[in-house]
Scaffold this active site. Structure first.
Site, PDB file in Angstrom:
ATOM      1  N   ILE A  78       0.880  -1.165   0.000  1.00 53.03           N
ATOM      2  CA  ILE A  78       0.000   0.000   0.000  1.00 53.03           C
ATOM      3  C   ILE A  78       0.917   1.215   0.000  1.00 53.03           C
ATOM      4  CG2 ILE A  78      -1.764   1.300   1.283  1.00 53.03           C
ATOM      5  CD1 ILE A  78      -2.833  -1.381   0.214  1.00 53.03           C
ATOM      6  N   GLY A  84      -2.292   2.924   7.002  1.00 53.33           N
ATOM      7  CA  GLY A  84      -2.971   3.275   8.242  1.00 53.33           C
ATOM      8  C   GLY A  84      -4.418   3.684   8.056  1.00 53.33           C
ATOM      9  N   LYS A  89      -5.737  -4.800   5.103  1.00 53.97           N
ATOM     10  CA  LYS A  89      -6.492  -6.019   5.433  1.00 53.97           C
ATOM     11  C   LYS A  89      -7.606  -6.258   4.415  1.00 53.97           C
ATOM     12  CE  LYS A  89      -8.592  -8.571   9.234  1.00 53.97           C
ATOM     13  NZ  LYS A  89      -9.924  -8.893   8.787  1.00 53.97           N
ATOM     14  N   TYR A 123      -0.774 -10.433   8.096  1.00 59.96           N
ATOM     15  CA  TYR A 123      -0.926 -11.771   7.530  1.00 59.96           C
ATOM     16  C   TYR A 123      -1.427 -12.770   8.568  1.00 59.96           C
ATOM     17  CZ  TYR A 123       1.612  -9.741   3.601  1.00 59.96           C
ATOM     18  OH  TYR A 123       2.000  -8.940   2.554  1.00 59.96           O
TER      19      TYR A 123
END
Length: 154
Positions: A78, A84, A89, A123
């Site tokens: 990202i 943030g 996710k 992860y």
């Protein structure tokens, strides 16, 4: 958020190449430019740009290892400006579901540098577990993690 995966192609590859991780994350992942070049010579890798609406926020590359036919999420990032904000996710889950559809595989692998605590935490939250193996097939050597896709229900 309207999150989508789009192929990296002639119209967006320069923008994807311009995405950057935070300075302290640079040792943890190959550059997007390197990944784009790699996929041109190793067609087993599929590149996707990560969009929120029309806003490009990240990049991923996945595919099948030529060595043993295992399926890998080989790159995921990202851009520093969008970290943030909840993208990581959500995009990992979207990518996992895409990989399940395309490859109809039981296991998904990735490798991560042990000092990359944020990535490891991400992860592990989606179900990846360390295998004890080392991935030394890339420029950046990492520890292998595996996700059992039969148990994945996001």
């Amino acid at each position: 958020m309207c999150l989508t995966l789009k192929d990296v192609n002639h119209s967006n590859w320069r923008d994807v190449a311009a995405l950057r991780v935070a300075e302290e994350q640079v040792p943890f992942i190959e550059s997007n430019s390197y990944s784009i070049a790699q996929s041109m010579f190793e067609p087993n890798w599929k590149m996707v740009a990560l969009y929120d609406g029309e806003l490009l926020v990240g990049f991923a590359m996945y595919g099948v290892s030529k060595e043993d036919q295992s399926v890998w999420l080989d790159r995921f990032m990202i851009d520093v400006s969008f970290q943030g904000k909840g993208y990581a996710k959500r995009f990992v889950e979207i990518i996992i579901n895409q990989i399940k559809k395309i490859y109809q595989c039981d296991e998904l692998y990735l490798s991560v540098v042990m000092e990359n605590n944020a990535a490891i935490s991400l992860y592990e939250k989606v179900g990846f577990k360390f295998t004890g193996e080392i991935d030394d097939t890339e420029v950046i050597i990492g520890n292998v993690m595996k996700l059992e896709l039969n148990n994945y229900n996001q």
